[in-house]
Design an enzyme around this catalytic site. Structure first.
Site, PDB file in Angstrom:
ATOM      1  N   ARG A  14      37.605  41.465  32.975  1.00 44.69           N
ATOM      2  CA  ARG A  14      37.909  40.951  34.077  1.00 44.69           C
ATOM      3  C   ARG A  14      36.447  41.127  35.363  1.00 44.69           C
ATOM      4  O   ARG A  14      35.628  41.405  35.479  1.00 44.69           O
ATOM      5  CB  ARG A  14      38.922  39.934  35.187  1.00 44.69           C
ATOM      6  CG  ARG A  14      38.987  38.927  35.979  1.00 44.69           C
ATOM      7  CD  ARG A  14      38.088  39.652  37.361  1.00 44.69           C
ATOM      8  NE  ARG A  14      39.645  40.525  37.721  1.00 44.69           N
ATOM      9  CZ  ARG A  14      39.081  40.946  39.576  1.00 44.69           C
ATOM     10  NH1 ARG A  14      38.278  40.747  39.411  1.00 44.69           N
ATOM     11  NH2 ARG A  14      40.034  41.973  39.736  1.00 44.69           N
ATOM     12  N   HIS A 206      44.678  49.185  43.209  1.00 50.13           N
ATOM     13  CA  HIS A 206      43.277  49.035  42.744  1.00 50.13           C
ATOM     14  C   HIS A 206      42.835  49.175  43.177  1.00 50.13           C
ATOM     15  O   HIS A 206      42.040  48.891  44.183  1.00 50.13           O
ATOM     16  CB  HIS A 206      44.135  46.724  43.271  1.00 50.13           C
ATOM     17  CG  HIS A 206      41.907  46.895  41.559  1.00 50.13           C
ATOM     18  ND1 HIS A 206      42.195  45.874  40.694  1.00 50.13           N
ATOM     19  CD2 HIS A 206      41.053  46.414  42.778  1.00 50.13           C
ATOM     20  CE1 HIS A 206      40.842  45.608  40.210  1.00 50.13           C
ATOM     21  NE2 HIS A 206      40.248  45.791  41.067  1.00 50.13           N
ATOM     22  N   HIS A 208      38.743  51.190  43.709  1.00 48.31           N
ATOM     23  CA  HIS A 208      37.731  51.525  43.478  1.00 48.31           C
ATOM     24  C   HIS A 208      37.706  53.273  43.700  1.00 48.31           C
ATOM     25  O   HIS A 208      37.631  53.249  44.900  1.00 48.31           O
ATOM     26  CB  HIS A 208      37.165  50.709  44.419  1.00 48.31           C
ATOM     27  CG  HIS A 208      36.746  49.159  43.341  1.00 48.31           C
ATOM     28  ND1 HIS A 208      35.392  48.748  43.236  1.00 48.31           N
ATOM     29  CD2 HIS A 208      37.678  48.199  42.976  1.00 48.31           C
ATOM     30  CE1 HIS A 208      35.981  47.077  42.766  1.00 48.31           C
ATOM     31  NE2 HIS A 208      37.479  47.082  42.241  1.00 48.31           N
ATOM     32  N   CYS A 239      33.092  44.352  43.296  1.00 46.87           N
ATOM     33  CA  CYS A 239      32.945  42.419  43.457  1.00 46.87           C
ATOM     34  C   CYS A 239      31.467  41.785  43.438  1.00 46.87           C
ATOM     35  O   CYS A 239      31.411  43.068  44.838  1.00 46.87           O
ATOM     36  CB  CYS A 239      34.353  42.972  44.779  1.00 46.87           C
ATOM     37  SG  CYS A 239      34.451  41.151  45.692  1.00 46.87           S
TER      38      CYS A 239
END
Length: 312
Positions: A14, A206, A208, A239
């Protein structure tokens, strides 16, 4: 090896795929996902049921779910932005729907075309529909540790959003460092505050790796009691609605780091590495992984027999 371990959700299908500009054929997505299903993960974030015009890369979400080899041991989670997306997720047999919400109004306007409060109100019909269908629902907070438009997010803002989630019956929340603005101290302080305020919640991180801080932040979260993490094979991800939101922490880097610390992940590092190598062959410009460059710590070299002195 410590018996106390962590659970990692693979999000490459995803968060990873959505960051790739050129079209990834459906059969290639299916092949990569099937490899990841076989790695030992308990959960994959397999796609997002967004409007095809919003993220064209994921317009084949329904077909991908039809073609992958499902396993009873691996749950399929999908991001759903609205009622239509949830309807598609239900029809596709997704196990869990994940709601997306921004910590800041600025990012929410960019991502959901409305402020955070309005976005929360739009969740009510989704949760009602999910409940009727028997689908589990989790929540997320994007830019939880820093917004590219507003800067640092006050912890009180995160508390407010968690309270709203609780009022909707949602107690599983992903805290996303969407643009890699977090640092270990901020992770520790915010996670400690949230876990104290909401002891009945399950929080995940989550992360990055935009500024190289992701693994340090993961360890900081683990030290504060976080045992659920997201990662992406090959470090693929980003994103599309946040400037500078380069890749997620690479799954192989996160797994290797935790296992080296004696923290069990339950995931086969070798299989994840093989999957990451395949992704790198197809999308070399998007992959960023320390292990793909340097290998595992256990990959030793032959000892030198001696050193030849160079005469001056």
């Amino acid at each position: 090896m410590s018996e106390a371990g962590v659970t990692i959700t693979e999000v490459c299908p995803r968060d990873g795929f959505q960051s790739v500009s050129e079209w990834i054929p459906t059969e290639e997505k299916v092949r990569i996902i099937n490899r990841l299903i076989d790695c030992g993960y308990k959960q994959l974030e397999v796609t997002s049921f967004v409007h095809p015009k919003a993220i064209p890369q994921l317009k084949d979400a329904d077909e991908v779910l039809k073609q992958i080899k499902r396993s009873e041991h691996v749950k399929m989670r999908a991001l759903v932005p609205n009622t239509r997306g949830l309807e598609r997720a239900i029809a596709a047999g997704v196990d869990k729907a994940k709601l997306m919400l921004s910590a800041s109004d600025s990012h929410s306007i960019s991502n959901a075309n409305c402020k955070t409060e309005e976005a929360i109100r739009k969740f009510e019909p989704l949760i009602d529909l999910a409940g009727k269908s028997g689908m589990k629902v989790s929540g997320s907070i994007s830019v939880a540790f820093g917004c590219p438009y507003e800067g640092e997010i006050p912890v009180e803002r995160l508390v407010m959003i968690c309270e709203r989630y609780r009022s909707l019956g949602i107690q599983e929340i992903s805290l996303a460092d969407t643009t890699g603005m977090a640092n270990p101290l901020r992770i520790k302080n915010n996670v400690r505050e949230l876990r104290q305020r909401f002891p009945d919640f399950t929080f995940s991180l989550h992360l990055h790796n935009t500024r190289g801080m992701a693994f340090a932040n993961a360890v900081a979260g683990w030290e504060e009691g976080i045992v659920h993490f997201d990662s992406s094979a090959g470090g693929l991800g980003g994103c599309p609605y946040a400037p500078g939101a380069s890749g997620n922490i690479a799954s192989e880097d996160l797994i290797h780091g935790f296992e080296e610390m004696g923290i069990c992940t339950g995931v086969s590092l070798n299989k994840v590495l093989d999957a990451a190598k395949e992704i790198h062959q197809s999308l070399p410009q998007y992959v960023d992984s320390f292990l793909l460059k340097a290998g595992k710590c256990s990959d030793l070299s032959a000892s030198p027999e001696g050193q030849q002195k160079i005469k001056s």
